[in-house]
Write a protein that holds these residues in place. Structure first.
Motif, PDB file in Angstrom:
ATOM      1  N   ARG A  14       0.824  -1.217   0.000  1.00 26.90           N
ATOM      2  CA  ARG A  14       0.000   0.000   0.000  1.00 26.90           C
ATOM      3  C   ARG A  14       0.862   1.272   0.000  1.00 26.90           C
ATOM      4  NH1 ARG A  14      -3.186  -3.531   3.096  1.00 26.90           N
ATOM      5  NH2 ARG A  14      -5.310  -3.746   2.319  1.00 26.90           N
ATOM      6  N   ASN A  15       2.147   1.125   0.315  1.00 26.43           N
ATOM      7  CA  ASN A  15       3.040   2.288   0.356  1.00 26.43           C
ATOM      8  C   ASN A  15       3.630   2.533  -1.030  1.00 26.43           C
ATOM      9  OD1 ASN A  15       2.570   2.468   3.136  1.00 26.43           O
ATOM     10  ND2 ASN A  15       4.222   1.027   3.560  1.00 26.43           N
ATOM     11  N   ILE A  16       2.746   2.817  -1.970  1.00 24.36           N
ATOM     12  CA  ILE A  16       3.171   2.928  -3.365  1.00 24.36           C
ATOM     13  C   ILE A  16       4.172   4.048  -3.551  1.00 24.36           C
ATOM     14  CG2 ILE A  16       2.341   3.418  -5.697  1.00 24.36           C
ATOM     15  CD1 ILE A  16      -0.215   1.954  -5.008  1.00 24.36           C
ATOM     16  N   ALA A  17       4.051   5.098  -2.785  1.00 26.27           N
ATOM     17  CA  ALA A  17       4.953   6.242  -2.921  1.00 26.27           C
ATOM     18  C   ALA A  17       6.403   5.887  -2.605  1.00 26.27           C
ATOM     19  CB  ALA A  17       4.495   7.376  -2.024  1.00 26.27           C
ATOM     20  N   ASP A  18       6.623   4.791  -1.890  1.00 26.86           N
ATOM     21  CA  ASP A  18       7.987   4.365  -1.576  1.00 26.86           C
ATOM     22  C   ASP A  18       8.679   3.708  -2.767  1.00 26.86           C
ATOM     23  OD1 ASP A  18       7.329   3.451   1.880  1.00 26.86           O
ATOM     24  OD2 ASP A  18       8.040   5.321   0.991  1.00 26.86           O
ATOM     25  N   PHE A  19       7.919   3.399  -3.787  1.00 24.95           N
ATOM     26  CA  PHE A  19       8.488   2.799  -4.998  1.00 24.95           C
ATOM     27  C   PHE A  19       8.732   3.930  -5.988  1.00 24.95           C
ATOM     28  CE2 PHE A  19       8.256  -1.740  -4.205  1.00 24.95           C
ATOM     29  CZ  PHE A  19       7.451  -1.765  -3.087  1.00 24.95           C
ATOM     30  N   ARG A  20       9.993   4.223  -6.241  1.00 27.97           N
ATOM     31  CA  ARG A  20      10.341   5.450  -6.943  1.00 27.97           C
ATOM     32  C   ARG A  20      10.717   5.247  -8.410  1.00 27.97           C
ATOM     33  NH1 ARG A  20      11.525   9.658  -3.366  1.00 27.97           N
ATOM     34  NH2 ARG A  20      10.101   9.435  -1.588  1.00 27.97           N
ATOM     35  N   THR A  21      11.118   4.047  -8.776  1.00 28.91           N
ATOM     36  CA  THR A  21      11.522   3.797 -10.163  1.00 28.91           C
ATOM     37  C   THR A  21      10.523   2.842 -10.795  1.00 28.91           C
ATOM     38  OG1 THR A  21      13.857   4.067  -9.602  1.00 28.91           O
ATOM     39  CG2 THR A  21      13.348   2.963 -11.674  1.00 28.91           C
ATOM     40  N   TRP A  22       9.952   3.262 -11.918  1.00 28.43           N
ATOM     41  CA  TRP A  22       8.876   2.508 -12.557  1.00 28.43           C
ATOM     42  C   TRP A  22       9.233   2.142 -13.990  1.00 28.43           C
ATOM     43  CZ3 TRP A  22       4.184   1.294 -10.109  1.00 28.43           C
ATOM     44  CH2 TRP A  22       4.042   1.824  -8.816  1.00 28.43           C
ATOM     45  N   GLY A  23       8.706   0.998 -14.427  1.00 29.96           N
ATOM     46  CA  GLY A  23       8.793   0.646 -15.821  1.00 29.96           C
ATOM     47  C   GLY A  23       7.667   1.318 -16.600  1.00 29.96           C
ATOM     48  N   GLN A  24       7.609   1.016 -17.876  1.00 30.85           N
ATOM     49  CA  GLN A  24       6.618   1.672 -18.734  1.00 30.85           C
ATOM     50  C   GLN A  24       5.269   0.961 -18.709  1.00 30.85           C
ATOM     51  OE1 GLN A  24       8.775  -0.501 -19.821  1.00 30.85           O
ATOM     52  NE2 GLN A  24       7.592  -1.865 -21.135  1.00 30.85           N
ATOM     53  N   GLY A  25       5.239  -0.245 -18.171  1.00 28.12           N
ATOM     54  CA  GLY A  25       3.987  -0.986 -18.066  1.00 28.12           C
ATOM     55  C   GLY A  25       3.773  -1.967 -19.201  1.00 28.12           C
ATOM     56  N   THR A  26       2.968  -2.977 -18.917  1.00 23.97           N
ATOM     57  CA  THR A  26       2.578  -3.951 -19.930  1.00 23.97           C
ATOM     58  C   THR A  26       1.100  -4.266 -19.728  1.00 23.97           C
ATOM     59  OG1 THR A  26       3.140  -6.098 -20.942  1.00 23.97           O
ATOM     60  CG2 THR A  26       3.299  -5.964 -18.542  1.00 23.97           C
ATOM     61  N   GLN A  27       0.343  -4.247 -20.793  1.00 27.20           N
ATOM     62  CA  GLN A  27      -1.112  -4.385 -20.712  1.00 27.20           C
ATOM     63  C   GLN A  27      -1.513  -5.855 -20.619  1.00 27.20           C
ATOM     64  OE1 GLN A  27      -3.555  -1.970 -20.567  1.00 27.20           O
ATOM     65  NE2 GLN A  27      -5.048  -3.625 -20.353  1.00 27.20           N
ATOM     66  N   VAL A  28      -2.425  -6.114 -19.695  1.00 26.86           N
ATOM     67  CA  VAL A  28      -3.036  -7.436 -19.567  1.00 26.86           C
ATOM     68  C   VAL A  28      -4.532  -7.275 -19.773  1.00 26.86           C
ATOM     69  CG1 VAL A  28      -3.561  -9.321 -17.985  1.00 26.86           C
ATOM     70  CG2 VAL A  28      -1.268  -8.339 -18.024  1.00 26.86           C
ATOM     71  N   THR A  29      -5.070  -8.023 -20.710  1.00 27.03           N
ATOM     72  CA  THR A  29      -6.497  -7.968 -21.003  1.00 27.03           C
ATOM     73  C   THR A  29      -7.071  -9.375 -20.923  1.00 27.03           C
ATOM     74  OG1 THR A  29      -6.176  -6.073 -22.475  1.00 27.03           O
ATOM     75  CG2 THR A  29      -8.249  -7.278 -22.672  1.00 27.03           C
ATOM     76  N   VAL A  30      -8.079  -9.536 -20.084  1.00 29.21           N
ATOM     77  CA  VAL A  30      -8.711 -10.835 -19.896  1.00 29.21           C
ATOM     78  C   VAL A  30     -10.150 -10.736 -20.375  1.00 29.21           C
ATOM     79  CG1 VAL A  30      -9.238 -12.682 -18.277  1.00 29.21           C
ATOM     80  CG2 VAL A  30      -7.242 -11.212 -17.888  1.00 29.21           C
ATOM     81  N   SER A  31     -10.514 -11.603 -21.278  1.00 32.53           N
ATOM     82  CA  SER A  31     -11.868 -11.592 -21.822  1.00 32.53           C
ATOM     83  C   SER A  31     -12.654 -12.798 -21.312  1.00 32.53           C
ATOM     84  CB  SER A  31     -11.817 -11.609 -23.347  1.00 32.53           C
ATOM     85  OG  SER A  31     -11.122 -12.760 -23.802  1.00 32.53           O
ATOM     86  N   SER A  32     -13.957 -12.618 -21.238  1.00 28.42           N
ATOM     87  CA  SER A  32     -14.823 -13.686 -20.714  1.00 28.42           C
ATOM     88  C   SER A  32     -15.221 -14.652 -21.807  1.00 28.42           C
ATOM     89  CB  SER A  32     -16.067 -13.074 -20.079  1.00 28.42           C
ATOM     90  OG  SER A  32     -16.761 -12.303 -21.019  1.00 28.42           O
TER      91      SER A  32
END
Length: 126
Positions: free
Chosen positions: A108-126
């Motif tokens: 929950r202490n997200i602010a303590d994580f200072r270096t981030w990647g660009q992200g990768t999308q996950v899409t789940v369909s029903s």
């Protein structure tokens, strides 16, 4: 300064699996966390793994479906996701804690994580 690059996202049907990778360059020995953010929702912690000790933490919603691990030789952290459902659809990010060598299990202490990647999308369909 550590740099992070995520990969492994994609589109799957409900019940399927994906393995995300977070490749780090630069100094290691950071707590690495996986976080996700769906549209119009706040970013939330998925899992984290400490350096050296390998202590793990998971978000409550994971419920045994996901496993975080790290390969120190490759300086890569993985997130194996099984039993995916549509609520898991989001952009997934990995991030490094602000302090090297520090073990953090506070997702929950997200602010303590200072270096981030660009992200990768996950899409789940029903």
């Amino acid at each position: 300064q550590v740099q992070l690059v995520e990969s492994g996202g994609g589109s799957v049907q409900a019940g399927g699996s994906l393995r995300l990778s977070c490749a780090a360059s630069g100094p290691s020995e950071y707590t690495i966390g996986w976080f996700r953010q769906a549209p119009v929702k706040e970013r939330e912690g998925v899992a984290s793994i400490c350096p050296t000790t390998g202590i793990l933490a998971y978000g409550d919603f994971v419920k045994g479906r996901f496993t975080i691990s790290r390969d120190n030789a490759k300086n890569t952290v993985y997130l194996q996701m099984n039993g995916l459902n549509t609520e898991d659809t989001a952009m997934y990010y990995c991030a490094a804690h602000r302090f090297r060598y520090y073990c953090s299990t506070g997702l929950r202490n997200i602010a303590d994580f200072r270096t981030w990647g660009q992200g990768t999308q996950v899409t789940v369909s029903s």
